[in-house]
Design a protein around this motif. Sequence first.
Motif, short mmCIF file in Angstrom:
data_model
loop_
_atom_site.label_atom_id
_atom_site.label_comp_id
_atom_site.label_asym_id
_atom_site.label_seq_id
_atom_site.Cartn_x
_atom_site.Cartn_y
_atom_site.Cartn_z
N VAL A 229 0.82 -1.19 -0.01
CA VAL A 229 -0.03 -0.04 0.02
C VAL A 229 0.98 1.18 0.13
N PRO A 230 0.25 2.45 -0.47
CA PRO A 230 1.20 3.56 -0.61
C PRO A 230 1.64 4.24 1.08
N GLN A 231 2.58 4.76 1.33
CA GLN A 231 2.73 5.55 2.64
C GLN A 231 1.61 6.08 3.00
N SER A 232 1.15 5.81 4.31
CA SER A 232 -0.18 6.15 4.78
C SER A 232 -0.09 7.07 6.34
N SER A 233 -0.96 7.87 6.36
CA SER A 233 -1.17 8.46 7.73
C SER A 233 -2.34 7.45 8.57
N MET A 234 -2.25 7.80 9.87
CA MET A 234 -3.34 6.98 10.57
C MET A 234 -4.64 7.11 9.99
N ASP A 235 -5.11 8.55 9.65
CA ASP A 235 -6.28 8.53 9.05
C ASP A 235 -6.55 8.07 7.79
N MET A 236 -5.45 7.83 6.97
CA MET A 236 -5.68 7.23 5.50
C MET A 236 -5.72 5.57 5.84
N ILE A 237 -5.20 5.10 6.91
CA ILE A 237 -5.25 3.70 7.28
C ILE A 237 -6.61 3.42 7.66
N LYS A 238 -7.05 4.35 8.52
CA LYS A 238 -8.60 4.04 9.12
C LYS A 238 -9.33 4.28 7.98
N ALA A 239 -9.62 4.99 6.95
CA ALA A 239 -10.41 5.10 5.69
C ALA A 239 -10.29 3.70 5.21
N ARG A 240 -9.17 3.38 4.92
CA ARG A 240 -8.92 2.13 3.93
C ARG A 240 -9.35 0.87 4.61
N HIS A 241 -9.22 1.05 5.92
CA HIS A 241 -9.71 -0.32 6.84
C HIS A 241 -11.15 -0.34 6.76
#
Length: 298
Positions: A229-241
């Motif tokens: 996956v692309p480098q992600s912030s916690m907010d991006m990880i949350k949205a993806r999850h």
Amino acid sequence: MLSIPEIASQIVNKALSETNDDSSRTVFVAGSKSVGKSTLLHSFLEKNEAPRETLVLEYSFGRKSVNKQSIDKSICHVWEYGGKLDVLKNTLTSVPVRGKYYCCVMVDLSKIKNIWNILETCIGAVKETYDGTGIEPELIIIGGKYDVFKNYDNEIKKIICTTMRSVSLATNSHLIFYSSKEPQLVKRARDMFYNIGFGAGFHAKEKNTNFAKPLVIPKGSDSWESIGVPQSSMDMIKARHLSRIAPEAEVTGDVTTARPKLTHPEPVLDALASAKYDELRSMESFDFSIGDYLKALD
């Protein structure tokens, strides 16, 4: 009026006055309910009695001789939190830290709809509590109940492992999967605790990033490219999850306040605990710290 965690801290601080930071470690464990935190800690501390439910906060410790010729001992202070996670931050501020500090977040892998909330709440509480304080706890994420999780659909396992690895990488945390029902994983987790408690820190003989097997990933050894996956912030990880795993629906409506469950071997102790609980509830001057304690019990 002092809260119960603050009173406990005073007692422990008195006992700790004879030790120094060079010979001490502090381990704090929080996370999902009934995931096996007490069982794992009992294994590490070699306690023979059956673990009981942790209502709010419990303290224990282990000692080890520095060397065979010396009477000096290193000590590992272990704190286990079993209360409500929304008041975890208030508990963390009351925990005395001695020496190298490890915060362990234990997640129930069998309850996939709750995984994100546990990760976000616990890691957020640690970051909010210690940012700017000079205290820098080392984070360890432990995925519990792997014996159940391993039987899930491969696509589900891949999604959860991707999230766990992403959070671990984004927060510079260690990651390890565990089950109290698989001897190899018990030994691995016990050895991990021994190393952080008395050794050179988190150490894994074998690293594993394959979602088909229990993950073991020391901090700094993973990469976004490896995760896929692309480098992600916690907010991006949350949205993806959350786009793949919907969170558990919140329960609404009236909530009835309950007394603590009976946990003492003698009925008279349960009666005394129940009376004290009612006394605190009916106090005219309701201290905020007491409110936090009772909230954690409910």
